[in-house]
Design a protein around this motif. Sequence first.
Motif, mmCIF file in Angstrom:
data_model
loop_
_atom_site.group_PDB
_atom_site.id
_atom_site.type_symbol
_atom_site.label_atom_id
_atom_site.label_comp_id
_atom_site.label_asym_id
_atom_site.label_seq_id
_atom_site.Cartn_x
_atom_site.Cartn_y
_atom_site.Cartn_z
ATOM 1 N N CYS A 1 9.374 -0.820 2.270
ATOM 2 C CA CYS A 1 8.711 -1.918 1.562
ATOM 3 C C CYS A 1 7.252 -2.048 2.009
ATOM 4 C CB CYS A 1 9.464 -3.231 1.793
ATOM 5 S SG CYS A 1 11.119 -3.275 1.061
ATOM 6 N N TYR A 2 6.994 -1.794 3.293
ATOM 7 C CA TYR A 2 5.616 -1.839 3.789
ATOM 8 C C TYR A 2 4.768 -0.753 3.140
ATOM 9 C CZ TYR A 2 1.678 -1.103 6.955
ATOM 10 O OH TYR A 2 0.422 -0.911 7.464
ATOM 11 N N ARG A 3 5.306 0.467 3.026
ATOM 12 C CA ARG A 3 4.539 1.528 2.356
ATOM 13 C C ARG A 3 4.228 1.133 0.913
ATOM 14 N NH1 ARG A 3 8.489 5.162 4.903
ATOM 15 N NH2 ARG A 3 7.498 6.233 6.656
ATOM 16 N N MET A 4 5.169 0.505 0.266
ATOM 17 C CA MET A 4 4.978 0.128 -1.132
ATOM 18 C C MET A 4 3.975 -1.018 -1.285
ATOM 19 S SD MET A 4 6.736 1.969 -3.298
ATOM 20 C CE MET A 4 6.755 0.859 -4.710
ATOM 21 N N LEU A 5 3.986 -1.987 -0.356
ATOM 22 C CA LEU A 5 3.233 -3.230 -0.526
ATOM 23 C C LEU A 5 2.007 -3.339 0.366
ATOM 24 C CD1 LEU A 5 6.349 -5.580 -0.613
ATOM 25 C CD2 LEU A 5 5.082 -4.737 -2.585
ATOM 26 N N GLY A 6 1.995 -2.633 1.503
ATOM 27 C CA GLY A 6 0.844 -2.687 2.406
ATOM 28 C C GLY A 6 0.772 -3.924 3.260
ATOM 29 N N SER A 7 1.794 -4.773 3.226
ATOM 30 C CA SER A 7 1.791 -6.034 3.971
ATOM 31 C C SER A 7 3.077 -6.154 4.777
ATOM 32 C CB SER A 7 1.683 -7.221 3.005
ATOM 33 O OG SER A 7 2.095 -8.428 3.622
ATOM 34 N N VAL A 8 2.946 -6.455 6.072
ATOM 35 C CA VAL A 8 4.116 -6.602 6.932
ATOM 36 C C VAL A 8 4.954 -7.799 6.501
ATOM 37 C CG1 VAL A 8 4.901 -6.945 9.304
ATOM 38 C CG2 VAL A 8 2.893 -5.529 8.864
ATOM 39 N N GLN A 9 4.302 -8.931 6.231
ATOM 40 C CA GLN A 9 5.043 -10.128 5.855
ATOM 41 C C GLN A 9 5.714 -9.949 4.500
ATOM 42 O OE1 GLN A 9 5.776 -13.017 7.706
ATOM 43 N NE2 GLN A 9 7.205 -13.043 5.990
ATOM 44 N N ASP A 10 4.991 -9.371 3.540
ATOM 45 C CA ASP A 10 5.601 -9.118 2.229
ATOM 46 C C ASP A 10 6.771 -8.153 2.358
ATOM 47 O OD1 ASP A 10 3.752 -10.804 1.130
ATOM 48 O OD2 ASP A 10 2.532 -9.225 0.202
ATOM 49 N N ALA A 11 6.630 -7.157 3.234
ATOM 50 C CA ALA A 11 7.712 -6.199 3.433
ATOM 51 C C ALA A 11 8.952 -6.891 3.982
ATOM 52 C CB ALA A 11 7.263 -5.085 4.382
ATOM 53 N N GLU A 12 8.770 -7.795 4.927
ATOM 54 C CA GLU A 12 9.919 -8.529 5.477
ATOM 55 C C GLU A 12 10.551 -9.405 4.407
ATOM 56 O OE1 GLU A 12 12.892 -9.897 7.883
ATOM 57 O OE2 GLU A 12 11.558 -8.175 8.176
ATOM 58 N N GLU B 1 2.852 9.734 10.836
ATOM 59 C CA GLU B 1 1.763 10.112 9.944
ATOM 60 C C GLU B 1 1.917 9.466 8.578
ATOM 61 O OE1 GLU B 1 -1.702 12.066 8.587
ATOM 62 O OE2 GLU B 1 -0.943 11.475 10.554
ATOM 63 N N SER B 2 3.153 9.243 8.141
ATOM 64 C CA SER B 2 3.387 8.667 6.819
ATOM 65 C C SER B 2 3.158 7.164 6.781
ATOM 66 C CB SER B 2 4.807 8.989 6.340
ATOM 67 O OG SER B 2 5.769 8.327 7.130
ATOM 68 N N VAL B 3 2.786 6.573 7.906
ATOM 69 C CA VAL B 3 2.333 5.173 7.898
ATOM 70 C C VAL B 3 0.928 5.050 8.482
ATOM 71 C CG1 VAL B 3 4.602 4.078 7.931
ATOM 72 C CG2 VAL B 3 3.502 4.680 10.096
ATOM 73 N N SER B 4 0.203 6.172 8.607
ATOM 74 C CA SER B 4 -1.173 6.087 9.093
ATOM 75 C C SER B 4 -1.999 5.240 8.129
ATOM 76 C CB SER B 4 -1.782 7.481 9.226
ATOM 77 O OG SER B 4 -1.994 8.058 7.949
ATOM 78 N N LEU B 5 -3.044 4.614 8.623
ATOM 79 C CA LEU B 5 -3.852 3.742 7.777
ATOM 80 C C LEU B 5 -4.477 4.490 6.608
ATOM 81 C CD1 LEU B 5 -5.663 1.365 10.299
ATOM 82 C CD2 LEU B 5 -3.685 0.883 8.851
ATOM 83 N N ALA B 6 -4.934 5.726 6.844
ATOM 84 C CA ALA B 6 -5.558 6.489 5.762
ATOM 85 C C ALA B 6 -4.547 6.763 4.647
ATOM 86 C CB ALA B 6 -6.121 7.798 6.304
ATOM 87 N N PHE B 7 -3.335 7.135 5.019
ATOM 88 C CA PHE B 7 -2.307 7.405 4.027
ATOM 89 C C PHE B 7 -1.901 6.127 3.303
ATOM 90 C CE2 PHE B 7 2.305 8.170 3.012
ATOM 91 C CZ PHE B 7 2.088 9.080 2.000
ATOM 92 N N LEU B 8 -1.735 5.036 4.047
ATOM 93 C CA LEU B 8 -1.349 3.763 3.427
ATOM 94 C C LEU B 8 -2.421 3.256 2.470
ATOM 95 C CD1 LEU B 8 1.162 1.867 3.756
ATOM 96 C CD2 LEU B 8 1.058 3.791 5.331
ATOM 97 N N ALA B 9 -3.696 3.377 2.864
ATOM 98 C CA ALA B 9 -4.781 2.928 1.988
ATOM 99 C C ALA B 9 -4.802 3.745 0.701
ATOM 100 C CB ALA B 9 -6.124 3.039 2.710
ATOM 101 N N ALA B 10 -4.574 5.063 0.818
ATOM 102 C CA ALA B 10 -4.535 5.901 -0.377
ATOM 103 C C ALA B 10 -3.348 5.543 -1.263
ATOM 104 C CB ALA B 10 -4.478 7.374 0.029
#
Length: 339
Positions: A37-48, A145-154
Motif C-alpha cells: 500500500c505504501y508503494r502504491m500511495l507514497g504515504s505511511v499513514q495512508d498505507a496503514e 531497493e524497491s522502496v528507495s526514494l528514487a523508485f518510489l518518486a518515479a
Amino acid sequence: MRGMPPAEDLLAPARGGDGEAFRELVEPYRRELQVHCYRMLGSVQDAEDLLQETLLAAWRGIGGYQERASVRTWLYRIATNRCLNALRADARRPHPSAAHRPEVALPEPSHRRAEPIWLEPYPDVLLDEIADDLPGPEARYEARESVSLAFLAALQRLPPRQRAVLVLRDVLGFRAAEVADMLGATESAVTSALKRARGALPERGGQDAPLPGSPEERRLVEGFARAFEAGDVEAVVAMLTSDVKLTMPPLPLEYQGLADVRHFLATVALDGCRGHVLVATRANGQPAFGCYLRDRRTPILHAHGVLVLTLTGDRISALTRFVDNSLLTAFGLPRSLRA
C-alpha cells in the motif's frame, strides 16, 4: 510465522466467525501488505489506513473466498483495488499537505515540478520485518531497493493502474494471469500497461551505494552529520556529487548541482548557525536523520523534519528533507528533545 497452524487449518474456523483464526491466517502478510500500500500511495499513514481497510474487507468477505488463489494473492487483490479506489478519490480533492508553507523565504529553485510528489519516508525498522524473512542477500537488497526514494518518486508519477501492474509484476513477481484476475483485466491489457510503465521509469540505480552498515557508509554518514551540525557548508558540499539534488517534499522545488545546493545550504539550511542536531535512523533502505533545531532561549530542541541521504559511491547524490514534523513519530522519535 513459526508455530502457526497451516492456512488450511485456519480457513474453516475463520469462515465460521473465529476472529483469532482469521488473525492468524492474515498475520504473516500484514507487513508486506502495508509496504504494498505504501508503494502504491507514497504515504505511511495512508498505507496503514488502507491496510486496515483491506483486513476489514477480507474479514467481511472470508465466506466468499473460494481458494482459487492463495490467501496471499487474495489479500493482494483486495489491497490493490482498495488502493486504486483511494487514488481515484484522492485525485478529486486537494491533498492536505498542499497547505504547507515554508518557514523562511526560499531561493529560486533549479527546477519546479509540475506537481508536488506526495511522498513520505518509510522506516527501515518496519522493512526489516520483511527483509529478514527473505532468502539470501540479493533478495534482501531487492526488497530495500524497491522502496528507495528514487523508485518510489518515479512510481508516484505513473498512472495508478500502470503503477499497480508494475508493482505486482516486477516487484512482487505475480504472473500476468494473476494480475489480470486481480484487476479484472485481460492479460494483454496487463502486458501493455507493464510495457508502458517500464518505459516511463528511469533505470533503478543504487548498485554502487555502500552496503548498509558498512564502514564506508558509516564514515560518510557520520562525516556528514558532524559537518551539518557544525554548520560547515563547505565540508558538507565536499561530500556531494556534482549532480546532487536537494528536495523538500511536498514542496514542488528542486535544487540541482553543487552551486545551487551550496547556495541553499548557506542561505537557508545552515545560515551561519550551529543549531542543528541530527539523530541517526534509516528510511527506505537509506541513511536518514531526525532533524532538530536548537532554541537559543531554552534547552529545547524542536523537530525540523526527516532528512534522508541517497549515497552513490563515496559521495551523497541526493538530500531529501521531509518537512512534516509529524513523520518523526513513525521512526520512534519525539517532537522535541532537551539539549
